[in-house]
Design an enzyme around this catalytic site. Structure first.
Site, short mmCIF file in Angstrom:
data_model
loop_
_atom_site.label_atom_id
_atom_site.label_comp_id
_atom_site.label_asym_id
_atom_site.label_seq_id
_atom_site.Cartn_x
_atom_site.Cartn_y
_atom_site.Cartn_z
N HIS A 170 16.78 91.38 154.70
CA HIS A 170 17.25 92.58 155.38
C HIS A 170 16.49 93.76 154.78
O HIS A 170 16.61 94.02 153.59
CB HIS A 170 18.76 92.77 155.20
CG HIS A 170 19.28 93.97 155.93
ND1 HIS A 170 19.91 93.88 157.16
CD2 HIS A 170 19.24 95.29 155.64
CE1 HIS A 170 20.24 95.09 157.57
NE2 HIS A 170 19.85 95.96 156.66
N CYS A 171 15.69 94.40 155.58
CA CYS A 171 14.82 95.45 155.07
C CYS A 171 15.45 96.83 155.29
O CYS A 171 15.61 97.26 156.44
CB CYS A 171 13.47 95.38 155.77
SG CYS A 171 12.27 96.55 155.10
#
Lengths: 478, 145
Positions: free
Chosen positions: A193-194
């Protein structure tokens, strides 16, 4: 409107209604205040996501620092165009701003693609599916102890891979799929998850992410090079480097941006070449860190070129969550978020009689099967539910939504009428609201908030979308 | 209670006896492939060979959709060069094959499965997780006529 969402359903109004492409309301608006109209599936999506442009754009609710990312790129490029380009165009070539502009556009489009694309979210299992899986688990597990094992082993290219059961999505996760706790979704080929792009990076948007970081590396390298050239030319023609540095505004942040982006691009190039995800690399799934012998990546094609091509140039998989589809009002519990009204089903069945066999079968097939599932397992997971409420276990859309039933149960226990039959809670749910709405406008809104949080406990076929409001996952209440 | 009874009556009329789920087969990796093992619940309903043929064709169609070859590389490279903006105006190869699969399932339902009181649900409606087969009681077909 003094009715909660469930109360608003009017069979006469709905019986002749076909799903028309009505404009979807903005996600933040409370649905209880609006007239009931055909809703699109993105409006009832159970994950922690936000949708824009009628469901076409999807972002994580945790948008992270996406505005900062865009801001940094804009500011850096802006400074470059303002301070370096005029000098370099004069002394070098006019292609400098053209190349810079092209790279900048490429970077921004890749970033927006990464942020706004569905990363490969797996829709949650339908209640019937979940019940079927539960039954299989219980049949295969030992009856002497609880809980039964919630893993399944499969053999992929002579490698044993364990599939874990996802309690939120009610299914065994496919290989390489992971549940993102920030987005509350299972994502296929989950990378990470950026926060910089404000979205998960998974199967569908990994190529956009990779393109983004590689093109950003090129852009920062290009700007870094242009800035260095600018300073060098100024130092040559003028009174030395120090004076040149003093003349131009300091752009030292370029160096840190450049090296960190370059490092990230290098890391992801390695991942692409070995067909690994960040998640697998960090966990050491295939590097043998766990001590098991001969663990090799079963997904790799054992050729760098093939790995790269399959990940970056392979066929674009479709989005599985069908945001644009309409929530089928005649179905019982297709997904845990499907809204269901019993009078609606009655009216719809009348219409269905007139259709052909195939249509009848298709409509009926979406009804929950009364014999599937394990009613005991589902009901006992909610010990606090109002015992007077008769709930058809097979119709319970999502056992995880049971807590919202308890909310409803508690809500009902505060009312004066004894809920001794299922219909009554429904009725004095209504009465409760009517009483509250008599007080003031603000308390009317409060009633709507409360009603939208407590699901109707009438044993209709499944729970309404309010259960998601109970989970606080989708509707933002003002 | 009245509503529950009404619903259960309707269900009896619609007569969904049970649903069978064909899970994914991950032995070949993460490609979309469904198990072809004949479920025991369908033994009395449909011919084993017919069912396996349907599943094999379905698996082949998905393999065609996910095939990594010259055409998909071309599509991927072209998309990359245009910063993936062609996806906004062009239908991908996968989407075209999905439409083909939808037509195939509809045809199979009309010709083979509906007369036997079965209904195949397109896996895309279940997130490509399962092939859902709904088994109906025989009297439901009489009800529809």
């Amino acid at each position: 409107m003094n009715n909660c969402e469930y109360q608003q359903i009017d069979p006469q109004a709905l019986s002749g209604r076909t799903p028309t492409p009505a404009l979807p309301p903005p996600p933040a608006v409370i649905r209880g205040e609006e007239r009931l109209k055909a809703r699109k599936k993105w409006e009832v999506f159970p994950g922690k996501n936000r949708f824009y442009c009628g469901g076409r754009i999807i972002v994580s609710r945790q948008s992270g620092v996406l505005p900062l990312t865009i801001g940094l790129i804009l500011v850096t490029t802006g400074l470059f165009f303002v301070f370096d380009c005029p000098f370099l165009v004069k002394h070098l070539t006019v292609f400098i701003p053209a190349i810079g502009g092209g790279l900048f556009v490429f970077v921004v489009i890749s970033l927006l693609h990464t942020s706004f694309t569905d990363p490969g979210i797996l829709p949650r299992a339908t209640p019937d599916e979940a019940a079927d899986i539960e039954r299989q688990i219980d049949n295969s597990g030992s009856s002497s102890y609880r809980p039964p094992p919630r893993t399944k082993e499969v053999m992929i290219n002579q490698q044993v891979v364990k599939l874990k059961y996802c309690f939120t999505c009610k299914m065994f996760r496919p290989p390489r799929t992971s549940h993102c706790s920030l987005c509350d979704n299972c994502v296929e080929r989950f990378d990470h998850h950026c926060p910089w792009v404000g979205n998960c990076v998974g199967k569908r948007n990994y190529r956009f992410f990779y393109t983004f970081i590689v093109s950003l590396s090129f852009l920062t390298a290009f700007i870094f090079g242009c800035v260095a050239t600018h300073l060098a030319l100024r130092a040559q023609g003028g009174r030395g480097l120090m004076f040149a540095l003093q003349e131009s505004p300091a752009r030292y942040p370029f160096t840190t941006e450049f090296w960190s982006i370059l490092g990230l691009s290098g890391f992801h190039t390695y991942l692409v070449a070995s067909n690994l995800t960040t998640n697998e690399d960090i966990k050491g799934s295939w590097s043998g860190k766990s001590g098991s012998e001969d663990t090799s990546n079963p997904y790799s094609y054992n050729s760098i070129i093939t790995n790269c091509c399959s990940i970056l140039c392979g066929p674009m998989p479709p989005s599985l969550i069908d945001r644009q589809g309409f929530v089928p009002v005649e179905t019982a519990t297709q997904t845990s978020s499907t809204e269901m009204e019993v009078p609606m089903l009655a009216a719809k069945e009348t219409n269905v009689c007139a259709q052909g066999t195939i249509d009848l079968l298709e409509t009926a097939s979406r009804s929950p099967c009364p014999q599937t599932g394990k009613p005991q397992a589902v009901v006992t997971s909610c010990p606090d539910a109002n015992p007077a409420v008769t709930i058809n276990p097979a119709l319970i859309s999502d056992p995880a939504a049971m807590p919202s039933l308890t909310c409803g149960g508690r809500h009902l226990s505060h009312t004066t009428s004894p809920p001794d039959e299922p219909r009554q809670p429904h009725q004095h749910h209504n009465r409760h609201h009517k009483t509250r709405t008599k007080k003031s406008h603000s308390s009317k809104r409060a009633a709507l908030h409360v009603s939208s949080l407590s699901p109707p406990t009438s044993p209709g076929p499944g729970l309404t979308g309010t259960q998601h409001q109970g989970r606080g996952s989708f509707i933002a209440l003002p | 209670m009245a509503e529950t009874h009404a619903l259960q009556d309707l269900q009896h009329q619609a007569a969904v006896a049970s649903k069978v789920y064909i899970q994914r087969d991950y032995n070949s990796g993460t490609i979309c492939k469904f198990q072809t093992k004949f479920p025991s619940e369908l033994e009395s309903r449909v011919d084993k060979q017919q069912f396996e043929e349907t599943m094999h064709t379905l698996n082949n169609l998905y393999a065609e959709a996910e095939k990594i070859g010259g055409k998909s590389y071309l599509e991927g490279c072209l998309a990359c060069m245009t910063a993936y903006t062609i996806f906004l105006c062009m239908e991908t190869h996968y989407e075209k094959v999905l439409k083909k699969i939808a037509r195939f399932i509809k045809e199979q339902n009309e010709k083979i499965y509906a007369p036997l009181g079965l209904l195949l649900t397109d896996p895309i409606e279940r997130g490509l997780r399962v092939v859902e087969i709904t088994i109906f009681e025989d009297r439901s077909i009489g009800f529809g006529r």
